[in-house]
Design an enzyme around this catalytic site. Structure first.
Site, short mmCIF file in Angstrom:
data_model
loop_
_atom_site.label_atom_id
_atom_site.label_comp_id
_atom_site.label_asym_id
_atom_site.label_seq_id
_atom_site.Cartn_x
_atom_site.Cartn_y
_atom_site.Cartn_z
CB CYS A 103 -4.03 3.02 -1.63
SG CYS A 103 -2.80 1.73 -1.36
CB CYS A 151 -3.61 2.59 2.06
SG CYS A 151 -4.93 1.45 1.58
CB CYS A 188 -0.84 0.06 1.28
SG CYS A 188 -2.20 -1.09 1.32
CB CYS A 215 -3.37 -1.90 -1.88
SG CYS A 215 -4.93 -1.38 -1.16
ZN LIG Z 1 -3.86 0.18 0.15
#
Ligand SMILES: [Zn+2]
Length: 374
Positions: free
Chosen positions: A71, A41, A37, A68
């Site tokens: 994000c 995030c 991330c 991820c």
């Molecule tokens: Zn994330």
């Protein structure tokens, strides 16, 4: 590598506060999910003990983490390329997807543009990115897989059909069919140069290669036929040894490996690989010198090819062979890795000789220049 990161407490605070000011400075890998991330995030934050920090998306990708979905760490902040988003989403949904140039064109994407974007933003080729995603998913499911699978895994591989099925789906390799069959255990190993894939038969280590290497799939298939065995993710007593020795090697505390190796290939290849093992730590040799050493002066190309077919990177030190002009030339894992390995070895060796001779002079620049050039 950690030296280039802000200190851990600061990074942790930034991450848990979703602080946008740290965007681009570091990334967070979540061990329990295998996902990485941005600091900001907005998704639910994992426990402190399950996170690790990376200074680049490249590093996170090479260590086998997937981006991820909340994000999108692969997109630069405020600079989401609209034309690429659908492709990133598609790969995210299907990490096992194949993407040739024609497939990209079918999606109205210019292959060169895609390649340039990956190189520029993540320092990794598009195909290397796809391979890393694929392998990391196969192993992510295993390493981070749900409890039921873990439990089944502990009790032996016969009960692992669902688990090996998912492995097959993501890697294209069949799961074990019967217990009579020979089994090659496969695992991932994290190194300062990125994730590696290790394989071991009952007799020893038969493969060690970077997960983003182009040849990897072919090598695994070859291994399967050569040893008439099935691949299965799991543990082998050799992996512990391997991990330990690699660790020592990367810390500069080990100059030779002491592991049972299983070399599969032609008689000529084996001869070349044996010879490679004779090149001392911290020294280099040219392909010509290597061919001469083998008593086959005229076979330089064949020798170079056999080096390239080496399945046990680092331990069989094909990185110690360089061009006649001192240039690094080819390395399956990428020239930057070859450079890193040689740097590590030459510096450690120099320090050691210096200690032994109790010289007080710092290493001469000449020494490095003569050893290898970039
Ligand atoms: Zn994330």
């Amino acid at each position: 590598m950690d030296l280039s990161l802000p200190n851990r407490t600061i990074m942790q605070r930034a991450f848990y506060n979703k602080d946008h000011n740290f965007e681009g400075l570091f990334y967070i890998g979540v061990r329990t999910t295998g996902i990485f991330c941005r600091p900001s995030c907005p998704a639910r934050k994992p426990k402190k003990e399950n996170i690790e920090f990376f200074y680049s998306t490249r590093e996170a990708l090479l260590q086998g983490f997937r981006p991820c979905k909340v994000c999108h760490p692969l997109n630069k902040m405020g600079d989401t390329p609209d034309w690429l988003q659908p492709l990133l989403d598609e790969i995210q949904e299907h990490p096992d997807i194949r993407m040739k140039d024609s497939d990209l064109r079918q999606r109205s994407l210019e292959p060169n543009r895609v390649r340039r974007w990956f190189k520029k933003h993540h320092g990794i080729t598009f195909q290397a990115f796809l391979r890393a995603q694929k392998i990391s998913r196969a192993f992510g499911q295993i390493r981070y897989g749900d409890k039921v699978i873990e439990a089944a895994y502990d009790s032996g591989y016969e009960s692992l059909s669902g688990f090996t099925e998912s492995f097959k789906k993501t890697t294209g390799f069949s799961p074990v069919k019967s217990s009579q069959q020979q089994v090659i255990m496969v695992t991932r190993i994290a190194t300062p140069l990125g994730q590696m894939l290790a394989a071991a038969s009952e007799k020893g280590i038969c493969l060690l290669e970077f997960t983003d290497r182009r040849m990897l799939e072919r090598q695994l298939k070859k291994l399967k036929t050569d040893l008439k065995a099935e691949l299965l993710p799991g543990n082998s007593p050799y992996f512990k040894l391997l991990n330990q020795q690699l660790n020592e090697y990367f810390k500069g505390k080990r100059t030779e490996f002491d592991l049972p190796l299983v070399m599969t290939g032609t008689a000529f290849q084996k001869k070349v690989w044996k010879e490679l093992q004779g090149i001392p730590y911290g020294t280099t040799r040219s392909y010509g010198e290597q061919a001469e050493q083998l008593g086959q002066k005229e076979a330089v190309r064949a020798v170079a090819r056999a080096n390239g077919d080496n399945k046990i990177a680092i331990i069989i030190p094909c990185h110690r062979v360089i061009g006649a002009n001192g240039k690094l030339v080819g390395y399956g894992g990428g020239l930057w890795r070859k450079q890193y390995l040689l740097n590590l070895e030459i510096q450690k060796k120099f320090l050691k000789t210096n200690e032994e001779k109790s010289l007080k002079q710092p290493p001469a620049r000449e020494h490095f220049r003569n050893s290898f050039q970039t």
